[in-house]
Write an enzyme that holds these catalytic residues in place. Structure first.
Site, PDB file in Angstrom:
ATOM      1  N   THR A  98      65.437  25.547  69.704  1.00 20.08           N
ATOM      2  CA  THR A  98      66.542  26.192  68.980  1.00 20.08           C
ATOM      3  C   THR A  98      66.287  27.685  69.005  1.00 20.08           C
ATOM      4  O   THR A  98      65.258  28.156  68.495  1.00 20.08           O
ATOM      5  CB  THR A  98      66.614  25.693  67.527  1.00 20.08           C
ATOM      6  OG1 THR A  98      66.701  24.264  67.536  1.00 20.08           O
ATOM      7  CG2 THR A  98      67.817  26.268  66.820  1.00 20.08           C
ATOM      8  N   LYS A 173      74.503  24.354  67.531  1.00 21.81           N
ATOM      9  CA  LYS A 173      73.307  24.024  66.738  1.00 21.81           C
ATOM     10  C   LYS A 173      73.289  24.841  65.434  1.00 21.81           C
ATOM     11  O   LYS A 173      72.847  24.354  64.389  1.00 21.81           O
ATOM     12  CB  LYS A 173      72.053  24.285  67.581  1.00 21.81           C
ATOM     13  CG  LYS A 173      70.742  24.172  66.833  1.00 21.81           C
ATOM     14  CD  LYS A 173      70.300  22.732  66.580  1.00 21.81           C
ATOM     15  CE  LYS A 173      69.080  22.715  65.668  1.00 21.81           C
ATOM     16  NZ  LYS A 173      68.289  21.534  65.716  1.00 21.81           N
ATOM     17  N   LYS A 241      63.460  30.248  60.863  1.00 17.31           N
ATOM     18  CA  LYS A 241      63.856  30.847  62.149  1.00 17.31           C
ATOM     19  C   LYS A 241      65.335  30.558  62.416  1.00 17.31           C
ATOM     20  O   LYS A 241      66.106  31.464  62.722  1.00 17.31           O
ATOM     21  CB  LYS A 241      62.982  30.262  63.273  1.00 17.31           C
ATOM     22  CG  LYS A 241      63.579  30.398  64.675  1.00 17.31           C
ATOM     23  CD  LYS A 241      62.730  29.688  65.727  1.00 17.31           C
ATOM     24  CE  LYS A 241      62.710  28.178  65.683  1.00 17.31           C
ATOM     25  NZ  LYS A 241      63.783  27.469  66.348  1.00 17.31           N
TER      26      LYS A 241
HETATM   27  P1  NAP Z   1      56.000  22.147  67.405  1.00 14.93           P
HETATM   28  O1  NAP Z   1      55.545  20.797  67.038  1.00 14.93           O
HETATM   29  O2  NAP Z   1      55.446  23.329  66.694  1.00 14.93           O
HETATM   30  O3  NAP Z   1      55.790  22.328  68.992  1.00 14.93           O
HETATM   31  C1  NAP Z   1      56.076  23.533  69.636  1.00 14.93           C
HETATM   32  C2  NAP Z   1      55.625  23.399  71.080  1.00 14.93           C
HETATM   33  O4  NAP Z   1      55.941  24.590  71.801  1.00 14.93           O
HETATM   34  C3  NAP Z   1      54.107  23.222  71.218  1.00 14.93           C
HETATM   35  O5  NAP Z   1      53.881  22.383  72.328  1.00 14.93           O
HETATM   36  C4  NAP Z   1      53.641  24.655  71.489  1.00 14.93           C
HETATM   37  O6  NAP Z   1      52.407  24.713  72.187  1.00 14.93           O
HETATM   38  C5  NAP Z   1      54.765  25.128  72.386  1.00 14.93           C
HETATM   39  N1  NAP Z   1      54.895  26.596  72.414  1.00 14.93           N
HETATM   40  C6  NAP Z   1      55.300  27.390  71.398  1.00 14.93           C
HETATM   41  N2  NAP Z   1      55.308  28.680  71.813  1.00 14.93           N
HETATM   42  C7  NAP Z   1      54.917  28.672  73.102  1.00 14.93           C
HETATM   43  C8  NAP Z   1      54.723  29.682  74.064  1.00 14.93           C
HETATM   44  N3  NAP Z   1      54.951  30.976  73.786  1.00 14.93           N
HETATM   45  N4  NAP Z   1      54.299  29.345  75.290  1.00 14.93           N
HETATM   46  C9  NAP Z   1      54.076  28.032  75.593  1.00 14.93           C
HETATM   47  N5  NAP Z   1      54.223  27.034  74.720  1.00 14.93           N
HETATM   48  C10 NAP Z   1      54.649  27.346  73.480  1.00 14.93           C
HETATM   49  O7  NAP Z   1      57.596  22.299  67.253  1.00 14.93           O
HETATM   50  P2  NAP Z   1      58.739  21.176  67.313  1.00 14.93           P
HETATM   51  O8  NAP Z   1      58.954  20.658  65.928  1.00 14.93           O
HETATM   52  O9  NAP Z   1      58.466  20.244  68.436  1.00 14.93           O
HETATM   53  O10 NAP Z   1      59.996  22.111  67.641  1.00 14.93           O
HETATM   54  C11 NAP Z   1      60.176  22.668  68.952  1.00 14.93           C
HETATM   55  C12 NAP Z   1      61.567  23.297  69.008  1.00 14.93           C
HETATM   56  O11 NAP Z   1      62.552  22.302  68.700  1.00 14.93           O
HETATM   57  C13 NAP Z   1      61.776  24.447  68.020  1.00 14.93           C
HETATM   58  O12 NAP Z   1      62.628  25.417  68.593  1.00 14.93           O
HETATM   59  C14 NAP Z   1      62.458  23.755  66.839  1.00 14.93           C
HETATM   60  O13 NAP Z   1      63.251  24.647  66.080  1.00 14.93           O
HETATM   61  C15 NAP Z   1      63.317  22.728  67.568  1.00 14.93           C
HETATM   62  N6  NAP Z   1      63.658  21.512  66.790  1.00 14.93           N
HETATM   63  C16 NAP Z   1      62.721  20.846  66.045  1.00 14.93           C
HETATM   64  C17 NAP Z   1      63.102  19.696  65.330  1.00 14.93           C
HETATM   65  C18 NAP Z   1      62.124  18.908  64.474  1.00 14.93           C
HETATM   66  O14 NAP Z   1      62.564  18.033  63.699  1.00 14.93           O
HETATM   67  N7  NAP Z   1      60.828  19.140  64.578  1.00 14.93           N
HETATM   68  C19 NAP Z   1      64.422  19.236  65.379  1.00 14.93           C
HETATM   69  C20 NAP Z   1      65.340  19.922  66.169  1.00 14.93           C
HETATM   70  C21 NAP Z   1      64.956  21.057  66.870  1.00 14.93           C
HETATM   71  P3  NAP Z   1      50.991  24.555  71.385  1.00 14.93           P
HETATM   72  O15 NAP Z   1      50.750  23.075  71.293  1.00 14.93           O
HETATM   73  O16 NAP Z   1      50.007  25.259  72.206  1.00 14.93           O
HETATM   74  O17 NAP Z   1      51.195  25.210  70.030  1.00 14.93           O
END
Ligand code: NAP
Length: 289
Positions: A98, A173, A241
Protein backbone atom coordinates in the site's frame (compact mmCIF):
# COMPACT_ATOMS: atom_id res chain seq x y z
CA UNK A 1 7.79 -22.71 -17.96
CA UNK A 2 6.94 -19.10 -16.93
CA UNK A 3 9.59 -17.43 -14.78
CA UNK A 4 8.33 -15.22 -11.94
CA UNK A 5 9.80 -13.54 -8.87
CA UNK A 6 8.43 -12.53 -5.46
CA UNK A 7 9.99 -9.71 -3.40
CA UNK A 8 9.03 -9.35 0.29
CA UNK A 9 7.99 -12.33 2.43
CA UNK A 10 6.36 -10.60 5.40
CA UNK A 11 3.00 -11.25 7.05
CA UNK A 12 1.26 -10.88 3.67
CA UNK A 13 3.92 -11.76 1.10
CA UNK A 14 4.87 -15.14 2.62
CA UNK A 15 1.46 -16.81 2.17
CA UNK A 16 0.68 -14.98 -1.10
CA UNK A 17 3.92 -16.22 -2.68
CA UNK A 18 3.06 -19.69 -1.34
CA UNK A 19 -0.21 -19.76 -3.31
CA UNK A 20 1.50 -18.36 -6.41
CA UNK A 21 4.18 -21.07 -6.26
CA UNK A 22 1.49 -23.68 -6.96
CA UNK A 23 0.52 -22.13 -10.33
CA UNK A 24 1.06 -24.83 -12.97
CA UNK A 25 4.30 -24.41 -14.94
CA UNK A 26 5.62 -21.52 -12.82
CA UNK A 27 9.30 -21.28 -11.88
CA UNK A 28 9.32 -18.97 -8.83
CA UNK A 29 12.32 -17.21 -7.29
CA UNK A 30 11.91 -15.34 -3.99
CA UNK A 31 13.89 -12.55 -2.37
CA UNK A 32 13.60 -11.20 1.18
CA UNK A 33 15.80 -8.45 2.66
CA UNK A 34 16.28 -10.57 5.79
CA UNK A 35 17.61 -13.68 4.04
CA UNK A 36 16.53 -16.16 6.76
CA UNK A 37 12.86 -15.52 5.87
CA UNK A 38 13.52 -16.45 2.23
CA UNK A 39 15.22 -19.67 3.38
CA UNK A 40 12.22 -20.45 5.62
CA UNK A 41 9.85 -19.88 2.69
CA UNK A 42 11.96 -22.11 0.42
CA UNK A 43 11.92 -24.91 2.99
CA UNK A 44 8.12 -24.74 2.98
CA UNK A 45 7.40 -24.25 -0.73
CA UNK A 46 10.52 -25.06 -2.78
CA UNK A 47 11.57 -22.75 -5.64
CA UNK A 48 14.77 -20.70 -5.59
CA UNK A 49 16.05 -17.73 -3.60
CA UNK A 50 18.11 -14.75 -4.79
CA UNK A 51 20.30 -12.35 -2.80
CA UNK A 52 18.92 -9.09 -4.30
CA UNK A 53 15.91 -7.86 -6.32
CA UNK A 54 18.20 -7.35 -9.34
CA UNK A 55 19.35 -10.97 -9.23
CA UNK A 56 15.81 -12.17 -8.52
CA UNK A 57 14.37 -10.28 -11.50
CA UNK A 58 16.64 -11.83 -14.14
CA UNK A 59 14.60 -13.42 -16.96
CA UNK A 60 11.36 -12.98 -14.99
CA UNK A 61 8.24 -12.36 -17.08
CA UNK A 62 6.44 -11.28 -13.89
CA UNK A 63 7.83 -9.76 -10.68
CA UNK A 64 5.56 -9.34 -7.63
CA UNK A 65 6.30 -7.31 -4.50
CA UNK A 66 4.71 -6.81 -1.10
CA UNK A 67 7.05 -4.54 0.85
CA UNK A 68 6.39 -1.46 3.00
CA UNK A 69 6.12 2.21 2.05
CA UNK A 70 6.88 4.48 -0.93
CA UNK A 71 10.66 4.42 -0.45
CA UNK A 72 10.72 0.64 -0.04
CA UNK A 73 8.91 0.33 -3.37
CA UNK A 74 11.42 2.68 -5.04
CA UNK A 75 14.29 0.57 -3.65
CA UNK A 76 13.02 -2.77 -4.96
CA UNK A 77 12.09 -1.38 -8.41
CA UNK A 78 14.50 1.23 -9.81
CA UNK A 79 16.79 1.58 -6.73
CA UNK A 80 20.45 0.54 -6.94
CA UNK A 81 19.68 -3.16 -6.49
CA UNK A 82 16.13 -3.00 -7.87
CA UNK A 83 14.49 -5.55 -10.15
CA UNK A 84 13.95 -3.10 -13.04
CA UNK A 85 17.69 -3.34 -13.88
CA UNK A 86 17.46 -7.00 -14.86
CA UNK A 87 13.85 -7.63 -15.93
CA UNK A 88 13.51 -8.43 -19.64
CA UNK A 89 11.73 -5.91 -21.88
CA UNK A 90 7.93 -6.29 -21.80
CA UNK A 91 7.93 -7.90 -18.31
CA UNK A 92 5.27 -6.91 -15.78
CA UNK A 93 5.99 -5.73 -12.20
CA UNK A 94 2.96 -6.11 -9.86
CA UNK A 95 3.19 -4.25 -6.55
CA UNK A 96 0.90 -5.36 -3.70
CA UNK A 97 2.23 -2.87 -1.11
CA UNK A 98 0.00 0.00 0.00
CA UNK A 99 1.66 3.21 -1.20
CA UNK A 100 0.73 6.68 -2.40
CA UNK A 101 -0.83 7.01 -5.85
CA UNK A 102 1.97 9.46 -6.70
CA UNK A 103 4.72 6.88 -6.19
CA UNK A 104 2.73 4.37 -8.26
CA UNK A 105 2.68 6.88 -11.14
CA UNK A 106 6.39 7.68 -10.62
CA UNK A 107 7.44 4.01 -10.67
CA UNK A 108 5.14 3.31 -13.61
CA UNK A 109 6.80 6.13 -15.61
CA UNK A 110 10.27 4.67 -14.81
CA UNK A 111 9.04 1.24 -15.89
CA UNK A 112 7.82 2.63 -19.23
CA UNK A 113 11.19 4.35 -19.82
CA UNK A 114 12.85 0.95 -19.30
CA UNK A 115 10.41 -0.97 -21.56
CA UNK A 116 8.56 -2.57 -18.63
CA UNK A 117 4.99 -2.47 -17.25
CA UNK A 118 4.06 -1.57 -13.67
CA UNK A 119 0.74 -2.34 -11.96
CA UNK A 120 -0.23 -0.88 -8.57
CA UNK A 121 -2.24 -3.70 -7.01
CA UNK A 122 -2.86 -3.14 -3.28
CA UNK A 123 -4.79 -5.79 -1.39
CA UNK A 124 -7.42 -6.02 1.32
CA UNK A 125 -8.52 -8.99 3.42
CA UNK A 126 -5.79 -8.91 6.09
CA UNK A 127 -3.44 -11.64 7.28
CA UNK A 128 -6.31 -14.13 7.28
CA UNK A 129 -7.22 -13.28 3.68
CA UNK A 130 -3.59 -13.80 2.64
CA UNK A 131 -3.31 -17.10 4.52
CA UNK A 132 -6.55 -18.38 2.97
CA UNK A 133 -5.75 -17.09 -0.53
CA UNK A 134 -8.92 -14.97 -0.36
CA UNK A 135 -7.70 -11.39 -0.85
CA UNK A 136 -9.54 -8.68 -2.73
CA UNK A 137 -7.23 -6.80 -5.12
CA UNK A 138 -7.65 -3.44 -6.88
CA UNK A 139 -5.37 -2.74 -9.80
CA UNK A 140 -4.18 0.39 -11.61
CA UNK A 141 -2.12 0.46 -14.82
CA UNK A 142 -2.09 -0.79 -18.38
CA UNK A 143 -5.10 -3.02 -19.17
CA UNK A 144 -3.13 -5.48 -21.32
CA UNK A 145 -0.48 -5.96 -18.64
CA UNK A 146 -3.32 -6.53 -16.16
CA UNK A 147 -4.83 -9.23 -18.39
CA UNK A 148 -1.49 -11.02 -18.57
CA UNK A 149 -0.97 -10.92 -14.78
CA UNK A 150 -4.56 -11.65 -13.69
CA UNK A 151 -4.37 -15.50 -13.78
CA UNK A 152 -1.33 -15.39 -11.47
CA UNK A 153 -2.87 -12.81 -9.10
CA UNK A 154 -6.00 -14.98 -8.93
CA UNK A 155 -4.06 -17.75 -7.16
CA UNK A 156 -4.24 -15.77 -3.87
CA UNK A 157 -7.42 -13.75 -4.34
CA UNK A 158 -11.19 -14.11 -4.43
CA UNK A 159 -11.71 -10.84 -6.32
CA UNK A 160 -9.40 -8.90 -8.67
CA UNK A 161 -10.54 -5.74 -10.47
CA UNK A 162 -8.86 -3.37 -12.90
CA UNK A 163 -9.72 0.13 -11.63
CA UNK A 164 -8.17 2.39 -14.29
CA UNK A 165 -4.80 3.99 -15.06
CA UNK A 166 -1.71 3.94 -12.89
CA UNK A 167 -2.54 5.08 -9.32
CA UNK A 168 -6.22 4.03 -9.50
CA UNK A 169 -5.50 0.84 -7.51
CA UNK A 170 -3.90 2.85 -4.69
CA UNK A 171 -6.73 5.42 -4.72
CA UNK A 172 -9.26 2.58 -4.32
CA UNK A 173 -7.21 1.20 -1.42
CA UNK A 174 -7.39 4.66 0.21
CA UNK A 175 -11.20 4.43 0.09
CA UNK A 176 -10.89 1.06 1.84
CA UNK A 177 -8.62 2.42 4.60
CA UNK A 178 -10.81 5.48 5.23
CA UNK A 179 -13.79 3.14 5.64
CA UNK A 180 -11.89 0.83 8.03
CA UNK A 181 -10.54 3.58 10.33
CA UNK A 182 -13.92 4.57 11.79
CA UNK A 183 -15.16 0.98 11.96
CA UNK A 184 -12.24 -0.20 14.13
CA UNK A 185 -12.59 2.75 16.52
CA UNK A 186 -16.36 2.18 16.75
CA UNK A 187 -15.84 -1.53 17.40
CA UNK A 188 -13.26 -0.71 20.11
CA UNK A 189 -15.75 1.52 21.91
CA UNK A 190 -18.52 -1.08 21.55
CA UNK A 191 -16.49 -4.02 22.94
CA UNK A 192 -15.02 -1.92 25.73
CA UNK A 193 -18.56 -0.81 26.65
CA UNK A 194 -19.81 -4.42 26.62
CA UNK A 195 -16.99 -5.51 28.92
CA UNK A 196 -17.57 -2.58 31.30
CA UNK A 197 -21.16 -3.82 31.55
CA UNK A 198 -20.06 -7.42 32.22
CA UNK A 199 -21.85 -8.80 29.17
CA UNK A 200 -20.88 -12.19 27.78
CA UNK A 201 -18.70 -11.20 24.80
CA UNK A 202 -19.05 -14.35 22.64
CA UNK A 203 -22.84 -14.05 23.02
CA UNK A 204 -22.81 -10.33 22.22
CA UNK A 205 -20.66 -10.85 19.11
CA UNK A 206 -22.68 -13.84 18.02
CA UNK A 207 -26.02 -12.00 18.11
CA UNK A 208 -25.00 -8.55 16.85
CA UNK A 209 -22.79 -9.88 14.05
CA UNK A 210 -25.99 -11.19 12.45
CA UNK A 211 -27.56 -7.73 12.47
CA UNK A 212 -26.86 -4.19 11.27
CA UNK A 213 -23.58 -3.84 13.23
CA UNK A 214 -21.93 -6.71 11.34
CA UNK A 215 -18.46 -6.04 9.90
CA UNK A 216 -15.39 -7.95 8.68
CA UNK A 217 -13.53 -6.49 11.66
CA UNK A 218 -16.16 -7.71 14.11
CA UNK A 219 -16.20 -11.23 12.66
CA UNK A 220 -12.45 -11.62 12.36
CA UNK A 221 -11.11 -9.57 15.29
CA UNK A 222 -13.94 -9.00 17.78
CA UNK A 223 -12.94 -11.86 20.10
CA UNK A 224 -9.20 -11.00 19.81
CA UNK A 225 -10.07 -7.48 20.93
CA UNK A 226 -12.00 -8.76 23.93
CA UNK A 227 -9.03 -11.04 24.78
CA UNK A 228 -6.56 -8.15 24.21
CA UNK A 229 -4.57 -10.32 21.78
CA UNK A 230 -2.87 -8.18 19.14
CA UNK A 231 0.25 -10.09 18.11
CA UNK A 232 -0.90 -10.62 14.51
CA UNK A 233 -2.37 -8.88 11.52
CA UNK A 234 -2.15 -5.33 10.24
CA UNK A 235 0.34 -3.22 12.17
CA UNK A 236 -0.58 0.11 13.77
CA UNK A 237 2.39 1.73 12.00
CA UNK A 238 1.26 0.43 8.59
CA UNK A 239 -2.22 1.92 9.15
CA UNK A 240 -0.66 5.25 10.14
CA UNK A 241 1.30 5.16 6.87
CA UNK A 242 -1.92 4.48 4.96
CA UNK A 243 -4.01 7.13 6.73
CA UNK A 244 -1.31 9.75 6.19
CA UNK A 245 -1.38 8.89 2.48
CA UNK A 246 -5.20 9.28 2.54
CA UNK A 247 -4.98 12.59 4.43
CA UNK A 248 -2.48 14.02 1.90
CA UNK A 249 -4.59 12.85 -1.06
CA UNK A 250 -7.78 14.22 0.56
CA UNK A 251 -6.18 17.66 0.98
CA UNK A 252 -5.39 17.70 -2.73
CA UNK A 253 -9.01 16.89 -3.62
CA UNK A 254 -10.67 18.87 -0.82
CA UNK A 255 -12.47 15.89 0.74
CA UNK A 256 -12.72 16.23 4.52
CA UNK A 257 -11.54 13.26 6.64
CA UNK A 258 -12.41 14.21 10.24
CA UNK A 259 -12.70 10.65 11.63
CA UNK A 260 -9.75 9.19 9.70
CA UNK A 261 -7.60 12.10 10.94
CA UNK A 262 -8.65 11.51 14.55
CA UNK A 263 -8.01 7.76 14.32
CA UNK A 264 -4.56 8.44 12.84
CA UNK A 265 -3.73 10.50 15.96
CA UNK A 266 -5.03 7.70 18.23
CA UNK A 267 -2.79 5.19 16.41
CA UNK A 268 0.09 7.65 16.88
CA UNK A 269 -0.45 7.46 20.65
CA UNK A 270 -0.15 3.65 20.53
CA UNK A 271 2.96 3.89 18.40
CA UNK A 272 4.60 6.30 20.86
CA UNK A 273 4.00 3.70 23.60
CA UNK A 274 5.97 1.12 21.59
CA UNK A 275 2.92 -0.72 20.23
CA UNK A 276 3.43 0.10 16.55
CA UNK A 277 3.71 -3.58 15.48
CA UNK A 278 0.43 -4.62 17.17
CA UNK A 279 -2.69 -5.19 15.05
CA UNK A 280 -4.81 -2.04 14.56
CA UNK A 281 -7.63 -3.49 16.67
CA UNK A 282 -5.36 -2.67 19.66
CA UNK A 283 -7.05 0.76 19.39
CA UNK A 284 -9.29 -0.65 22.15
CA UNK A 285 -6.37 -0.46 24.63
CA UNK A 286 -6.33 3.36 24.30
CA UNK A 287 -9.71 3.43 26.04
CA UNK A 288 -8.27 1.95 29.24
CA UNK A 289 -4.81 3.61 29.28
P1 NAP B 1 5.64 -6.93 7.08
O1 NAP B 1 5.21 -8.18 7.73
O2 NAP B 1 6.31 -5.87 7.89
O3 NAP B 1 6.57 -7.32 5.82
C1 NAP B 1 7.18 -6.34 5.04
C2 NAP B 1 8.09 -7.04 4.05
O4 NAP B 1 8.70 -6.09 3.18
C3 NAP B 1 9.24 -7.79 4.73
O5 NAP B 1 9.51 -8.94 3.96
C4 NAP B 1 10.38 -6.77 4.63
O6 NAP B 1 11.66 -7.38 4.67
C5 NAP B 1 10.11 -6.21 3.25
N1 NAP B 1 10.70 -4.88 3.05
C6 NAP B 1 10.32 -3.73 3.65
N2 NAP B 1 11.08 -2.71 3.20
C7 NAP B 1 11.94 -3.24 2.30
C8 NAP B 1 12.97 -2.70 1.51
N3 NAP B 1 13.27 -1.39 1.53
N4 NAP B 1 13.67 -3.51 0.70
C9 NAP B 1 13.37 -4.84 0.66
N5 NAP B 1 12.42 -5.41 1.40
C10 NAP B 1 11.70 -4.62 2.21
O7 NAP B 1 4.40 -6.17 6.38
P2 NAP B 1 3.02 -6.77 5.82
O8 NAP B 1 2.02 -6.74 6.93
O9 NAP B 1 3.29 -8.02 5.07
O10 NAP B 1 2.62 -5.58 4.82
C11 NAP B 1 3.30 -5.41 3.57
C12 NAP B 1 2.54 -4.37 2.76
O11 NAP B 1 1.18 -4.80 2.59
C13 NAP B 1 2.48 -2.99 3.41
O12 NAP B 1 2.51 -1.99 2.41
C14 NAP B 1 1.12 -3.00 4.11
O13 NAP B 1 0.60 -1.70 4.29
C15 NAP B 1 0.30 -3.81 3.13
N6 NAP B 1 -0.86 -4.53 3.70
C16 NAP B 1 -0.76 -5.24 4.87
C17 NAP B 1 -1.90 -5.91 5.37
C18 NAP B 1 -1.87 -6.71 6.66
O14 NAP B 1 -2.95 -7.09 7.16
N7 NAP B 1 -0.71 -7.00 7.23
C19 NAP B 1 -3.11 -5.85 4.68
C20 NAP B 1 -3.17 -5.15 3.48
C21 NAP B 1 -2.05 -4.49 3.00
P3 NAP B 1 12.35 -7.79 6.10
O15 NAP B 1 11.81 -9.16 6.41
O16 NAP B 1 13.79 -7.77 5.85
O17 NAP B 1 11.91 -6.74 7.10
Amino acid sequence: MTKATWLGLGVMGHPMAGYLSKFPGLDLTVYNRTASKAEGWQNEYGGSTAPSPTEAGQEAEFVFSCVGNDDDLRQVTFGETGAFHSMPKGAVFVDHSTTSANVAREVSAKASEMGLHFLDAPVTGGQKGAENGQLSIMVGGDANAFQRAEPLISTYSKAVKHMGPSGAGQQTKMVNQIAIAGVVQGLSEAINFAQSNNLNIPDVLSVISKGAAQSWQMENSGQHMADRFFDFGFAVDWMRKDLNICIAEAKATNSPLPIATLVESYLGELSEKGRGRNDITSLITRLED
